[in-house]
Design a protein around this motif. Structure first.
Motif, mmCIF file in Angstrom:
data_model
loop_
_atom_site.group_PDB
_atom_site.id
_atom_site.type_symbol
_atom_site.label_atom_id
_atom_site.label_comp_id
_atom_site.label_asym_id
_atom_site.label_seq_id
_atom_site.Cartn_x
_atom_site.Cartn_y
_atom_site.Cartn_z
ATOM 1 N N TRP A 101 48.254 26.596 19.015
ATOM 2 C CA TRP A 101 49.454 26.629 19.842
ATOM 3 C C TRP A 101 50.674 26.813 18.959
ATOM 4 C CZ3 TRP A 101 48.926 27.685 24.656
ATOM 5 C CH2 TRP A 101 47.834 27.230 25.384
ATOM 6 N N ALA A 102 51.650 27.545 19.465
ATOM 7 C CA ALA A 102 52.892 27.798 18.744
ATOM 8 C C ALA A 102 54.051 27.182 19.535
ATOM 9 C CB ALA A 102 53.067 29.303 18.536
ATOM 10 N N GLU A 103 55.171 27.873 19.552
ATOM 11 C CA GLU A 103 56.387 27.347 20.162
ATOM 12 C C GLU A 103 56.296 27.303 21.696
ATOM 13 O OE1 GLU A 103 56.813 31.741 20.412
ATOM 14 O OE2 GLU A 103 56.127 30.414 18.831
ATOM 15 N N THR A 104 57.189 26.489 22.255
ATOM 16 C CA THR A 104 57.357 26.418 23.701
ATOM 17 C C THR A 104 58.504 27.343 24.078
ATOM 18 O OG1 THR A 104 56.540 24.154 23.796
ATOM 19 C CG2 THR A 104 57.912 24.892 25.643
ATOM 20 N N ARG A 105 58.298 28.109 25.133
ATOM 21 C CA ARG A 105 59.323 29.051 25.596
ATOM 22 C C ARG A 105 59.810 28.639 26.978
ATOM 23 N NH1 ARG A 105 57.125 34.912 23.458
ATOM 24 N NH2 ARG A 105 57.116 34.339 21.258
ATOM 25 N N THR A 106 61.043 29.030 27.278
ATOM 26 C CA THR A 106 61.679 28.676 28.550
ATOM 27 C C THR A 106 61.922 29.932 29.369
ATOM 28 O OG1 THR A 106 62.757 26.775 27.516
ATOM 29 C CG2 THR A 106 63.707 27.579 29.585
ATOM 30 N N VAL A 107 61.700 29.808 30.660
ATOM 31 C CA VAL A 107 61.998 30.876 31.617
ATOM 32 C C VAL A 107 62.983 30.307 32.626
ATOM 33 C CG1 VAL A 107 61.064 32.388 33.418
ATOM 34 C CG2 VAL A 107 59.706 31.914 31.350
ATOM 35 N N ASP A 108 64.136 30.948 32.747
ATOM 36 C CA ASP A 108 65.130 30.515 33.723
ATOM 37 C C ASP A 108 64.809 31.107 35.091
ATOM 38 O OD1 ASP A 108 66.756 29.001 31.970
ATOM 39 O OD2 ASP A 108 67.635 30.857 31.189
ATOM 40 N N PRO A 109 65.191 30.402 36.163
ATOM 41 C CA PRO A 109 64.998 30.981 37.495
ATOM 42 C C PRO A 109 65.693 32.330 37.586
ATOM 43 C CG PRO A 109 65.675 28.677 37.654
ATOM 44 C CD PRO A 109 65.833 29.091 36.210
ATOM 45 N N GLY A 110 65.082 33.252 38.291
ATOM 46 C CA GLY A 110 65.644 34.591 38.430
ATOM 47 C C GLY A 110 65.091 35.275 39.660
ATOM 48 N N PRO A 111 65.501 36.514 39.868
ATOM 49 C CA PRO A 111 65.091 37.213 41.081
ATOM 50 C C PRO A 111 63.625 37.631 41.093
ATOM 51 C CG PRO A 111 66.432 38.646 39.703
ATOM 52 C CD PRO A 111 66.449 37.290 39.073
ATOM 53 N N LEU A 112 63.022 37.865 39.903
ATOM 54 C CA LEU A 112 61.645 38.348 39.880
ATOM 55 C C LEU A 112 60.949 37.907 38.603
ATOM 56 C CD1 LEU A 112 59.413 40.107 41.182
ATOM 57 C CD2 LEU A 112 60.365 42.054 39.914
ATOM 58 N N LEU A 113 59.807 37.264 38.801
ATOM 59 C CA LEU A 113 58.916 36.918 37.694
ATOM 60 C C LEU A 113 57.608 37.667 37.936
ATOM 61 C CD1 LEU A 113 58.068 35.290 35.187
ATOM 62 C CD2 LEU A 113 57.417 33.420 36.746
ATOM 63 N N VAL A 114 57.162 38.395 36.918
ATOM 64 C CA VAL A 114 55.899 39.119 36.988
ATOM 65 C C VAL A 114 54.954 38.478 35.974
ATOM 66 C CG1 VAL A 114 54.741 41.345 36.667
ATOM 67 C CG2 VAL A 114 57.058 41.271 37.640
ATOM 68 N N LEU A 115 53.836 37.986 36.472
ATOM 69 C CA LEU A 115 52.784 37.464 35.611
ATOM 70 C C LEU A 115 51.649 38.461 35.636
ATOM 71 C CD1 LEU A 115 52.573 33.709 36.678
ATOM 72 C CD2 LEU A 115 53.753 34.679 34.695
ATOM 73 N N GLU A 116 51.219 38.899 34.451
ATOM 74 C CA GLU A 116 50.100 39.828 34.409
ATOM 75 C C GLU A 116 49.041 39.296 33.470
ATOM 76 O OE1 GLU A 116 48.627 41.968 32.071
ATOM 77 O OE2 GLU A 116 50.026 41.640 30.451
ATOM 78 N N GLY A 117 47.809 39.380 33.921
ATOM 79 C CA GLY A 117 46.699 38.969 33.086
ATOM 80 C C GLY A 117 45.561 38.429 33.918
ATOM 81 N N VAL A 118 44.391 38.438 33.326
ATOM 82 C CA VAL A 118 43.222 37.858 33.970
ATOM 83 C C VAL A 118 43.520 36.393 34.259
ATOM 84 C CG1 VAL A 118 40.799 37.249 33.658
ATOM 85 C CG2 VAL A 118 41.647 39.436 32.794
ATOM 86 N N GLY A 119 43.361 35.985 35.499
ATOM 87 C CA GLY A 119 43.579 34.594 35.870
ATOM 88 C C GLY A 119 45.009 34.213 36.155
#
Length: 184
Positions: A101-119
């Motif tokens: 495991w590496a660093e923790t990243r932050t995602v701010d609320p926004g109009p569109l989040l796209v998650l791509e990947g198996v699962g």
């Protein structure tokens, strides 16, 4: 089942997502799930090109290594629940080179989040998903893409990954829950 060109498909996905009410707080969540090597990343890149305001995350970075697929849903859900409440979400990046495991990243609320990947589209947070796109391709096509992307040295991981992928999608019923099925 969609068969449009990649750019037309991205435009269709984006239009469909924005025609639906927000599901992730004030924003929308598009999950591009499906089989390894089927074209999920290509579709996500197309969405990013059409919607610069979108945050696009590849869930490969949220896996705990090659055998981390069973735990991915919990990691994604931990990111999404705060976003649904209008707060920043956090996720931890897996460093594939360090195998840790590496660093923790932050995602701010926004109009569109796209998650791509198996699962990326676990049933546990189905109510937060605005649009679930399932992407599939023939196994030989997928293997050729995998080898082109990751190289022959990664071939030993292929069989174990496929077994984990099959078990995950069978348990989650991901394809059956999809709003759109794409064959590449």
């Amino acid at each position: 089942m969609a068969t449009a060109s990649p750019s037309d498909l991205a435009a269709q996905v984006l239009a469909t997502a924005f025609a639906r009410p927000p599901t992730l707080g004030d924003g929308r969540l598009v999950c591009i799930d499906g089989l390894a090597g089927s074209g999920k990343t290509t579709l996500a890149r197309g969405l990013a090109a059409l919607a610069p305001e979108a945050v696009v995350l590849g869930t490969d970075e949220m896996l705990e290594g090659w055998r981390g697929l069973p735990g991915l849903g919990a990691s994604v859900e931990a990111l999404l629940r705060p976003l649904a409440a209008g707060r920043p979400g956090r996720w931890r990046r897996w460093d594939w080179y360090a195998d840790a495991w590496a660093e923790t990243r932050t995602v701010d609320p926004g109009p569109l989040l796209v998650l791509e990947g198996v699962g990326s589209a676990a049933a546990a947070y189905d109510e937060l998903v605005t649009l679930l796109v399932w992407v599939e391709a023939d196994r030989d096509v997928r293997l050729a893409r995998w080898l082109e992307r990751d190289g022959e040295g990664m071939r030993p991981h292929w069989d174990a990954w496929l077994a984990d992928e099959e078990a995950l999608h069978a348990r989650e019923g991901t394809r059956d829950r999809a709003d759109l099925v794409v064959r590449t």
